[in-house]
Design a protein around this motif. Structure first.
Motif, short mmCIF file in Angstrom:
data_model
loop_
_atom_site.label_atom_id
_atom_site.label_comp_id
_atom_site.label_asym_id
_atom_site.label_seq_id
_atom_site.Cartn_x
_atom_site.Cartn_y
_atom_site.Cartn_z
N LEU A 1 7.29 -10.95 16.62
CA LEU A 1 7.72 -10.24 15.43
C LEU A 1 8.38 -11.17 14.44
CD1 LEU A 1 9.25 -6.99 17.01
CD2 LEU A 1 7.10 -7.18 15.76
N ARG A 2 8.08 -10.97 13.16
CA ARG A 2 8.70 -11.78 12.11
C ARG A 2 10.18 -11.43 11.99
NH1 ARG A 2 6.41 -11.50 6.05
NH2 ARG A 2 4.65 -12.52 7.07
N ASN A 3 10.50 -10.17 12.10
CA ASN A 3 11.88 -9.70 12.00
C ASN A 3 11.97 -8.33 12.68
OD1 ASN A 3 11.05 -7.67 9.98
ND2 ASN A 3 10.86 -9.42 8.60
N ALA A 4 13.13 -7.70 12.56
CA ALA A 4 13.35 -6.44 13.27
C ALA A 4 13.27 -5.23 12.38
CB ALA A 4 14.73 -6.49 13.95
N TYR A 5 12.70 -5.36 11.19
CA TYR A 5 12.70 -4.20 10.30
C TYR A 5 11.38 -3.95 9.57
CZ TYR A 5 13.89 -7.99 7.05
OH TYR A 5 13.90 -9.16 6.35
N GLN A 6 10.53 -4.95 9.42
CA GLN A 6 9.27 -4.73 8.72
C GLN A 6 8.19 -4.26 9.69
OE1 GLN A 6 8.99 -8.63 6.68
NE2 GLN A 6 8.79 -7.42 4.80
N SER A 7 7.56 -3.15 9.33
CA SER A 7 6.57 -2.52 10.19
C SER A 7 5.19 -2.59 9.54
CB SER A 7 6.97 -1.06 10.43
OG SER A 7 5.86 -0.27 10.77
N ALA A 8 4.20 -3.05 10.30
CA ALA A 8 2.83 -3.09 9.78
C ALA A 8 2.32 -1.69 9.49
CB ALA A 8 1.92 -3.81 10.78
N ALA A 9 2.70 -0.73 10.32
CA ALA A 9 2.27 0.66 10.09
C ALA A 9 2.82 1.19 8.77
CB ALA A 9 2.73 1.55 11.25
N SER A 10 4.08 0.87 8.48
CA SER A 10 4.70 1.33 7.24
C SER A 10 4.03 0.71 6.02
CB SER A 10 6.19 0.99 7.23
OG SER A 10 6.87 1.65 8.28
N HIS A 11 3.72 -0.57 6.10
CA HIS A 11 3.12 -1.25 4.94
C HIS A 11 1.65 -0.85 4.77
CE1 HIS A 11 6.34 -3.83 3.41
NE2 HIS A 11 6.79 -3.79 4.65
N TYR A 12 0.96 -0.58 5.86
CA TYR A 12 -0.41 -0.09 5.72
C TYR A 12 -0.40 1.30 5.08
CZ TYR A 12 -5.34 0.66 6.69
OH TYR A 12 -6.70 0.89 6.54
N GLY B 1 0.41 -3.88 -0.30
CA GLY B 1 0.77 -3.20 0.94
C GLY B 1 -0.11 -3.62 2.09
N TYR B 2 -1.42 -3.66 1.87
CA TYR B 2 -2.34 -4.06 2.93
C TYR B 2 -2.10 -5.52 3.35
CZ TYR B 2 -5.07 0.24 2.17
OH TYR B 2 -5.47 1.54 2.08
N ARG B 3 -1.87 -6.38 2.37
CA ARG B 3 -1.64 -7.79 2.70
C ARG B 3 -0.39 -7.98 3.54
NH1 ARG B 3 -3.27 -10.75 -3.04
NH2 ARG B 3 -5.52 -10.94 -2.58
N GLN B 4 0.67 -7.23 3.21
CA GLN B 4 1.89 -7.34 4.00
C GLN B 4 1.65 -6.87 5.42
OE1 GLN B 4 5.20 -8.53 2.83
NE2 GLN B 4 5.09 -8.70 5.05
N ALA B 5 0.90 -5.80 5.59
CA ALA B 5 0.57 -5.32 6.94
C ALA B 5 -0.20 -6.38 7.71
CB ALA B 5 -0.25 -4.03 6.85
N ILE B 6 -1.14 -7.04 7.05
CA ILE B 6 -1.94 -8.08 7.71
C ILE B 6 -1.06 -9.26 8.10
CG2 ILE B 6 -3.78 -9.78 7.32
CD1 ILE B 6 -5.07 -7.62 5.46
N GLU B 7 -0.13 -9.65 7.24
CA GLU B 7 0.76 -10.76 7.56
C GLU B 7 1.64 -10.44 8.77
OE1 GLU B 7 3.03 -11.93 4.18
OE2 GLU B 7 1.27 -12.31 2.91
N LEU B 8 2.03 -9.19 8.89
CA LEU B 8 2.86 -8.79 10.02
C LEU B 8 2.06 -8.69 11.32
CD1 LEU B 8 4.97 -6.04 8.21
CD2 LEU B 8 5.82 -8.23 9.05
N ARG B 9 0.79 -8.28 11.21
CA ARG B 9 -0.07 -8.19 12.39
C ARG B 9 -1.44 -8.79 12.09
NH1 ARG B 9 0.96 -4.95 16.75
NH2 ARG B 9 -0.78 -6.17 17.56
N PRO B 10 -1.54 -10.12 11.99
CA PRO B 10 -2.82 -10.76 11.66
C PRO B 10 -3.86 -10.62 12.76
CG PRO B 10 -1.16 -12.40 12.24
CD PRO B 10 -0.45 -11.09 12.14
N ASP B 11 -3.45 -10.15 13.94
CA ASP B 11 -4.36 -10.01 15.08
C ASP B 11 -5.07 -8.67 15.12
OD1 ASP B 11 -1.76 -8.95 15.48
OD2 ASP B 11 -2.12 -8.77 17.63
N VAL B 12 -4.85 -7.81 14.13
CA VAL B 12 -5.46 -6.48 14.13
C VAL B 12 -6.53 -6.40 13.03
CG1 VAL B 12 -5.04 -4.01 13.92
CG2 VAL B 12 -3.30 -5.47 14.97
#
Length: 495
Positions: free
Chosen positions: A210-221, A239-250
């Motif tokens: 995890l990058r941090n304890a507050y940013q959620s890929a689900a929230s940004h998607y 929004g989509y780009r932030q989700a991808i940065e948080l979970r690039p494996d999905v």
């Protein structure tokens, strides 16, 4: 001399008692949590109310409104009381936001001193809880057809994340410096050196990744999806780009970005649906007691302290697909709130260690002074201080317990109208019929117990309806504005 010593003694005894409510939160909501996990929403609501009997309305805290909003949302026709509860929770968070902006103006010394005193005080929520509050309020607005209000809540989420990032960055060094000034020079105790603490809870790849304890890929998607539906492609892309940065494996997250880039159009008579599948329940915060060597005067004393611990959730079912009509739609787990809670705890531990070290230094110094200067009475007072500290020393166990442990996403363009949605878990098959209208729709699915499935379905907002029915009757028009909250009773395996 004696006056100062007695004042220190009183402070030590008093400080250890201040956390009683925070320490016992797990016990206080045990009946609520047990009923909730079993799928008994009405029983859970009744237990939640009972746990807060006698509390004045003005004294209800943040956790009361967070938990109540979640429970009411899963109740039939509970959307409005859920939203109202979360509005109250937002008011509490806004007090924290104002305090945090004030902290950012303080010097490092002032901030560090304030942080050392922040133990068992007002509960302001974990960072991920603050962000999830905005996410869930945005979902509630979509359920009521208020897409513009969902947009406002998403922007609030962005602002909250920025404030959290700024505040946490400034706190780290300030806390260390302040602790050292108070004589607790060993505040940088590494977790692995704290004998008896289960450090393995932080070694999970889901936590370390995890990058941090507050940013959620689900929230940004979700943010990207809402902005796409509102025809704001630049914000959708962000929004989509932030989700991808948080979970690039999905991989599925990438497809949302590709859809915006190609300016895809949803065919007439069909609806682009984002399915949010929530599974599991948040594990409880517990207390583990630790004995540490603390330098006091010319010697070292063995003193006890307590730290919070969160063991990984046991009900870890994660769907890999859902069936929508006759089609199988891939699903991917994009946010583990369980892992975010443990990451938040890991980030919290330096502060918890610093505060516990300061408390132990003060307590040990008070005991030593009483023993050295007080004769028999001093020895008794020293014993009282030690016993009080040992008996009441406990970690803060407050946490938003009714959140899901994991959030998975699936997305598909489906025929508008009623269609069955189902998926299988180790407990059996869950099935529910939902009705989606308009160009874009959100469906939130959450299993309740072993047989029921809650389905929350968004309502079309202005400009989002692909083809409106001809002259709906007033009663039907009003019904379309309401939340669709349904639960299938006794869904047997194979149905």
């Amino acid at each position: 001399m004696w006056g100062a010593t007695l004042r220190t003694t009183a402070l030590v005894c008093g400080a250890t008692l201040l956390g009683a409510c925070a320490q016992n939160y797990g016990n206080r909501v045990a009946a609520t949590s047990d009923s909730f996990r079993a799928g008994g929403i009405e029983t859970a609501i009744a237990a939640h109310d009972k746990a807060h009997e006698g509390v004045k309305p003005e004294d209800l805290d943040l956790l009361y409104f967070l938990e109540r909003g979640e429970l009411m949302r899963l109740r039939k026709d509970g959307l409005k009381p859920s939203t109202d509860a979360w509005f109250k929770a937002t008011e509490k968070i806004q007090v924290w936001e104002e305090d945090s902006r004030s902290k950012l103006t303080k010097s490092a010394g002032e901030l560090g001193a304030a942080l050392l005193s922040e133990s068992f005080n007002r509960y302001d929520g974990q960072d991920y809880e603050k962000v999830m509050l905005s996410t869930r309020l945005a979902q509630n607005h979509l359920m009521a057809g208020r897409w513009d209000d969902a947009r406002i809540e998403i922007r609030r989420m962005y602002e909250r994340e920025t404030l959290i990032a700024s505040l946490r960055e400034k706190e780290v060094q300030a806390l260390k410096d302040a602790a050292e000034e108070k004589g607790a020079k060993d505040t940088e105790v590494k977790l692995k050196d704290i004998k008896g603490y289960p450090v393995e809870i932080f070694d999970d790849p889901e936590v370390t990744g995890l990058r941090n304890a507050y940013q959620s890929a689900a929230s940004h998607y979700l943010a990207g999806f809402v902005f796409e539906a509102l025809n704001e492609p630049s914000l959708a892309t962000a929004g989509y780009r932030q989700a991808i940065e948080l979970r690039p494996d999905v991989p599925m997250l990438q497809k949302g970005l590709e859809g915006v880039a190609t300016s895809k159009r949803v065919p007439a008579g069909k609806t682009d649906v984002l399915f949010v599948i929530e599974s599991g329940s948040m594990p409880a915060r517990e207390t583990v007691k630790i004995t540490l060597p603390v330098p006091i005067g010319a010697g070292v004393k063995l003193l006890s302290t307590s730290y919070p611990v969160i063991r990984p959730a046991k009900d870890t079912f994660i769907p890999t697909s859902i069936k929508v009509g006759d089609a199988s739609v891939p699903a991917a787990m994009v946010t583990s709130l369980d892992a975010m809670a443990r990451r938040a705890l890991k980030d919290e531990m330096p502060g918890a260690v610093a505060r516990s070290m300061v408390r132990m230094v003060v307590s040990g110094a008070a005991q030593e002074a009483l023993q050295r200067n007080g004769g028999a009475f001093g020895s008794l007072m020293s014993l009282a201080v030690g016993l009080t500290s040992a008996a009441t020393e406990s970690a803060d166990t407050r946490q938003w317990r009714t959140l899901p442990a994991n959030i998975s996403l699936a997305r598909a363009v489906v025929p508008s109208g009623a269609l069955p949605v189902s998926f299988t878990t180790p407990q059996g098959s869950f099935r529910q019929e939902v009705k989606v209208d308009g160009t874009y729709a959100l469906v939130v699915l959450r299993p309740l117990g072993n047989s029921d499935l809650s389905a929350l379905v968004s309502q079309p907002g202005a400009g989002l309806v692909a083809a409106a029915p001809a002259k709906p009757e007033p009663a039907k028009r009003n019904a379309r504005r309401a939340s669709t909250t349904v639960a299938s009773k006794g869904a047997a395996k194979g149905q």
